[in-house]
Design a protein around this motif. Sequence first.
Motif, PDB file in Angstrom:
ATOM      1  N   MET A  44       0.858  -1.185   0.000  1.00 19.38           N
ATOM      2  CA  MET A  44       0.000   0.000   0.000  1.00 19.38           C
ATOM      3  C   MET A  44       0.896   1.237   0.000  1.00 19.38           C
ATOM      4  O   MET A  44       1.733   1.397   0.888  1.00 19.38           O
ATOM      5  CB  MET A  44      -0.911  -0.004   1.219  1.00 19.38           C
ATOM      6  CG  MET A  44      -1.855   1.188   1.305  1.00 19.38           C
ATOM      7  SD  MET A  44      -3.098   1.013   2.623  1.00 19.38           S
ATOM      8  CE  MET A  44      -2.070   1.132   4.083  1.00 19.38           C
ATOM      9  N   VAL A  46       1.061   5.232   0.432  1.00 13.66           N
ATOM     10  CA  VAL A  46       0.238   6.187   1.175  1.00 13.66           C
ATOM     11  C   VAL A  46       0.836   7.579   1.091  1.00 13.66           C
ATOM     12  O   VAL A  46       2.051   7.762   1.248  1.00 13.66           O
ATOM     13  CB  VAL A  46       0.123   5.775   2.659  1.00 13.66           C
ATOM     14  CG1 VAL A  46      -0.841   6.700   3.387  1.00 13.66           C
ATOM     15  CG2 VAL A  46      -0.321   4.334   2.801  1.00 13.66           C
ATOM     16  N   SER A  57      -1.655   3.691   8.033  1.00 12.51           N
ATOM     17  CA  SER A  57      -0.996   2.554   7.379  1.00 12.51           C
ATOM     18  C   SER A  57      -0.628   1.485   8.409  1.00 12.51           C
ATOM     19  O   SER A  57      -0.762   0.288   8.139  1.00 12.51           O
ATOM     20  CB  SER A  57       0.236   3.021   6.613  1.00 12.51           C
ATOM     21  OG  SER A  57       1.163   3.648   7.469  1.00 12.51           O
ATOM     22  N   MET A 102      -4.338   6.676  -1.130  1.00  5.77           N
ATOM     23  CA  MET A 102      -3.624   5.409  -1.210  1.00  5.77           C
ATOM     24  C   MET A 102      -3.741   4.760  -2.579  1.00  5.77           C
ATOM     25  O   MET A 102      -4.718   4.967  -3.305  1.00  5.77           O
ATOM     26  CB  MET A 102      -4.180   4.430  -0.158  1.00  5.77           C
ATOM     27  CG  MET A 102      -3.862   4.802   1.264  1.00  5.77           C
ATOM     28  SD  MET A 102      -4.929   3.937   2.415  1.00  5.77           S
ATOM     29  CE  MET A 102      -6.426   4.864   2.214  1.00  5.77           C
TER      30      MET A 102
END
Length: 207
Positions: A44, A46, A57, A102
Amino acid sequence: MECLIGIQFNDFVLVAADMTNATSIMVMKNDEQKIHKLANKLVMAVSGESGDATQFSEYINKNLQLYKMRNGYELSPKAAANFTRRNLADYLRSRTPYFVNMLMAGYDDQTGPELYFIDYLASCVKVPYAAHGYGGFFSLTILDRYHKKNLSEDEAYILMKKCVREIHKRLIINLPNFKVQKISKNGVTELPPITVQSLAVEDAAKA
């Protein structure tokens, strides 16, 4: 003023994130890690308020790890994206919303590579390519022109460099370093970072 770029291909996904941490007019550091590994085949990227990005996160990461411990298997990229979107939507309706954007990229053994665009208003959509930040204004035009799902890893990396090169050339904000990761059936692979220096060396070699 941050930039995240994600591109999906037939066999893998490439994700790039700038490594600049700036506050107001000051640059604090140029080696910030904005791509977080959530599972063996899931990451991910961010961006957003510094505290919000770190806290949210970590919250998502720990909850996905808890799910794996309780059930013995990891969430698929689609399930993880929907879990993240739901939490972001819940916090958006509370007194402590998270102002984060994101890109979630992963590889599902059944459906293949997947890329999800999630913004701070908790919208979530599966996309072939996406970008967050001012750099996305320049990246998306290049991706719209040159993106093909059947590109090889080398061709995909060249396409990512083309996007970063345009950001360096056109954006008034200084984003010198970009971290790049590939997510495929073999897991998460670190690719060489794209920096001003590496692009300058490449240009000098061509000349």
